[in-house]
Structures are given as C-alpha cells and as structure tokens.
Design a protein around this motif. Structure first.
Motif, PDB file in Angstrom:
ATOM      1  N   GLY A  99      37.456  30.755   7.924  1.00 13.56           N
ATOM      2  CA  GLY A  99      37.086  32.013   8.552  1.00 13.56           C
ATOM      3  C   GLY A  99      38.285  32.934   8.656  1.00 13.56           C
ATOM      4  O   GLY A  99      39.421  32.473   8.845  1.00 13.56           O
ATOM      5  N   PRO A 101      38.900  36.031  10.941  1.00 13.52           N
ATOM      6  CA  PRO A 101      38.416  36.955  11.970  1.00 13.52           C
ATOM      7  C   PRO A 101      39.044  38.342  11.840  1.00 13.52           C
ATOM      8  O   PRO A 101      40.189  38.487  11.416  1.00 13.52           O
ATOM      9  CB  PRO A 101      38.833  36.273  13.269  1.00 13.52           C
ATOM     10  CG  PRO A 101      39.996  35.405  12.893  1.00 13.52           C
ATOM     11  CD  PRO A 101      39.706  34.931  11.497  1.00 13.52           C
ATOM     12  N   LYS A 102      38.251  39.338  12.211  1.00 16.30           N
ATOM     13  CA  LYS A 102      38.782  40.705  12.219  1.00 16.30           C
ATOM     14  C   LYS A 102      39.859  40.835  13.275  1.00 16.30           C
ATOM     15  O   LYS A 102      40.912  41.408  13.032  1.00 16.30           O
ATOM     16  CB  LYS A 102      37.640  41.692  12.486  1.00 16.30           C
ATOM     17  CG  LYS A 102      38.085  43.138  12.660  1.00 16.30           C
ATOM     18  CD  LYS A 102      36.896  44.040  12.868  1.00 16.30           C
ATOM     19  CE  LYS A 102      37.323  45.409  13.384  1.00 16.30           C
ATOM     20  NZ  LYS A 102      38.339  46.043  12.542  1.00 16.30           N
ATOM     21  N   TYR A 116      34.289  38.489  14.542  1.00 22.51           N
ATOM     22  CA  TYR A 116      33.943  38.732  13.144  1.00 22.51           C
ATOM     23  C   TYR A 116      33.084  39.969  13.016  1.00 22.51           C
ATOM     24  O   TYR A 116      32.172  40.196  13.819  1.00 22.51           O
ATOM     25  CB  TYR A 116      33.209  37.514  12.567  1.00 22.51           C
ATOM     26  CG  TYR A 116      34.093  36.307  12.448  1.00 22.51           C
ATOM     27  CD1 TYR A 116      34.777  36.038  11.266  1.00 22.51           C
ATOM     28  CD2 TYR A 116      34.266  35.447  13.525  1.00 22.51           C
ATOM     29  CE1 TYR A 116      35.617  34.941  11.166  1.00 22.51           C
ATOM     30  CE2 TYR A 116      35.114  34.343  13.427  1.00 22.51           C
ATOM     31  CZ  TYR A 116      35.780  34.101  12.248  1.00 22.51           C
ATOM     32  OH  TYR A 116      36.618  33.023  12.150  1.00 22.51           O
ATOM     33  N   GLN A 120      30.668  39.179   7.734  1.00 13.17           N
ATOM     34  CA  GLN A 120      31.695  38.155   7.512  1.00 13.17           C
ATOM     35  C   GLN A 120      31.092  36.756   7.681  1.00 13.17           C
ATOM     36  O   GLN A 120      30.221  36.529   8.532  1.00 13.17           O
ATOM     37  CB  GLN A 120      32.856  38.340   8.482  1.00 13.17           C
ATOM     38  CG  GLN A 120      33.771  39.507   8.143  1.00 13.17           C
ATOM     39  CD  GLN A 120      35.046  39.486   8.982  1.00 13.17           C
ATOM     40  OE1 GLN A 120      35.002  39.748  10.181  1.00 13.17           O
ATOM     41  NE2 GLN A 120      36.164  39.173   8.347  1.00 13.17           N
ATOM     42  N   CYS A 191      35.416  31.982   2.376  1.00 13.39           N
ATOM     43  CA  CYS A 191      34.998  33.185   3.109  1.00 13.39           C
ATOM     44  C   CYS A 191      34.422  34.242   2.175  1.00 13.39           C
ATOM     45  O   CYS A 191      33.653  35.105   2.613  1.00 13.39           O
ATOM     46  CB  CYS A 191      36.172  33.786   3.870  1.00 13.39           C
ATOM     47  SG  CYS A 191      36.960  32.687   5.058  1.00 13.39           S
TER      48      CYS A 191
END
Length: 230
Positions: A99, A101-102, A116, A120, A191
């Motif tokens: 993953g 993450p933003k 996320y 995503q 991802c």
C-alpha cells in the motif's frame, strides 16, 4: 568327436538386437528430454502470463488515474479512506502487506492512521491467536471508494472499502502471499495492478466455509511488509 563350445564360440547379440536396444535407449532419452522441455516451457508461459497481466493492470491503473475526476492530490481529508492502527492485545496483529498511502496521520500517540485516496488499492492482513492455540488469519485486497460509494464495512477501515479479494485461513492466505512475492519478483508493484486482476485471483480461491482452526499456524508480518503492527 563332440566337444563343448568354448566361450568364444557362444553366439553374441546380433546387430539387429544391438540396434533395438540403442533405439529403445534413444527413445527413452528423447521422452525425458521432451518432458523437461515441456515443463520449462510451461513455466515460461506462466511467467509470461503473470507479467502480461501485471503490465495490463499497470496500464489500466495509470489510465484510470489519468481520467479520474477525483484527483488524489486534490481530494479532501473527508474523501480519504483511513486505516487505523490502534493498540490491541498481543495475540492480535494487523499490518499492510502492500500500500502507498496518500498521507499518514498520527491523531494520538501510538494511534497512526494511513489514508488512501479514492481508487487506491492496498492489502491488509490480520491475524488473531486464541488461548486454546487456535489461530485465524485473513488477508484482504481493498480499494478506497469515493465519498458517495456504497462501500463494505471493515474493522479499522473508515468508512469502509470495496473488497477486491478476501482470503481466509492460513493455507489460502499463504498462497496469496506467494503470488504477491512472485509479482514483486517480476518488478511489478501490487499497488499498480488493476482491481480486475485481484477479482480474477479471487475467482480461483476456495470459497470460505465454516472456520477451520489453523492449528497454530497464522500469518506473521515479515521484515519487509510489517510496516504497521499493533
């Protein structure tokens, strides 16, 4: 006067018999060689299929991001899907297998949350051990949804997410982990794979039935993928 034939007088194998033996040996050698070639070709085909699927998934994800109205950089915090890691008793573990993450928030000490953007994809693993030695392992590949989407509720995932793949039981979870290892070995980021890739893998997994104890075996985060554990 009769006499016994000497060993040198005993008839040896004929040229025809020698030819038959040689032909049988050559045939067996060719059969083994052909079987090895077929096995190698099958392995190469499997690798090509996986690589092509990964490339298609990467292209689909890139196209989706390019044409998405909800641009990751412009979405508000309310539009993000939060994966909350809170302290639990030791027999419980939760971590992200993959993953990006933003953003990562720490609303309170020891309570990180990875956020996320819509679209995503991330992989979340959980493992629960019981006092009787029983263990339950699960692994889900989730897609963050848009604020107006009807998402599925998930523990520690707010407000929820679209479930692309759900594996339950150590045997099934370990098979999915092995697949992800193979994908990463090809230089493909999980991802970046399209949601359709994971739903296709889901169709090949055994249907979940009544829980069968994992007999003490359960998923554990490796040094590479244990990015968060509580």
């Amino acid at each position: 006067m009769d006499h016994e034939p000497s060993p040198t007088d005993a008839p040896g194998p004929s040229a025809t018999e020698d030819s038959d033996v040689h032909r049988d040996s050559s045939g067996a050698t060719r059969a083994v060689s052909n079987a090895e070639c077929r096995a190698k070709e099958s392995k190469r085909q499997s690798k090509r299929l996986l690589l092509n699927a990964g490339k298609r998934g990467q292209r689909a994800a890139q196209n989706k991001a390019a044409h998405s109205s909800g641009a990751p950089l412009g979405c508000t915090e309310q539009a993000l899907t939060r994966v909350e890691f809170t302290p639990h008793d030791r027999p419980f573990a939760m971590w992200l297998r993959f993953g990006k993450p933003k953003i990562t928030l720490v609303p309170a000490p020891g309570h990180p949350a990875e956020c996320y953007a819509p679209g995503q994809v991330f992989g979340l693993a959980r493992s629960v051990s019981h006092h009787d030695g029983d263990a339950q392992s699960t692994f889900d590949v989730l897609e963050a949804g848009q604020p107006e989407d009807d998402v599925t509720a998930q523990p520690c995932v707010r407000p929820g997410a679209h479930i692309l793949l759900s594996a339950k039981g150590w045997r099934t979870v370990s098979r999915v982990f092995s697949l992800i290892d193979a994908i990463e070995a090809l230089g493909i980021d999980p991802c970046c794979l399209a949601p359709a890739f994971w739903t296709e893998i889901q169709s090949h997994l055994p249907h979940h039935r009544t829980h069968v104890p994992d007999a003490g075996k359960h998923a554990q985060p490796s040094a590479q993928d244990a990015r968060r554990r509580s």
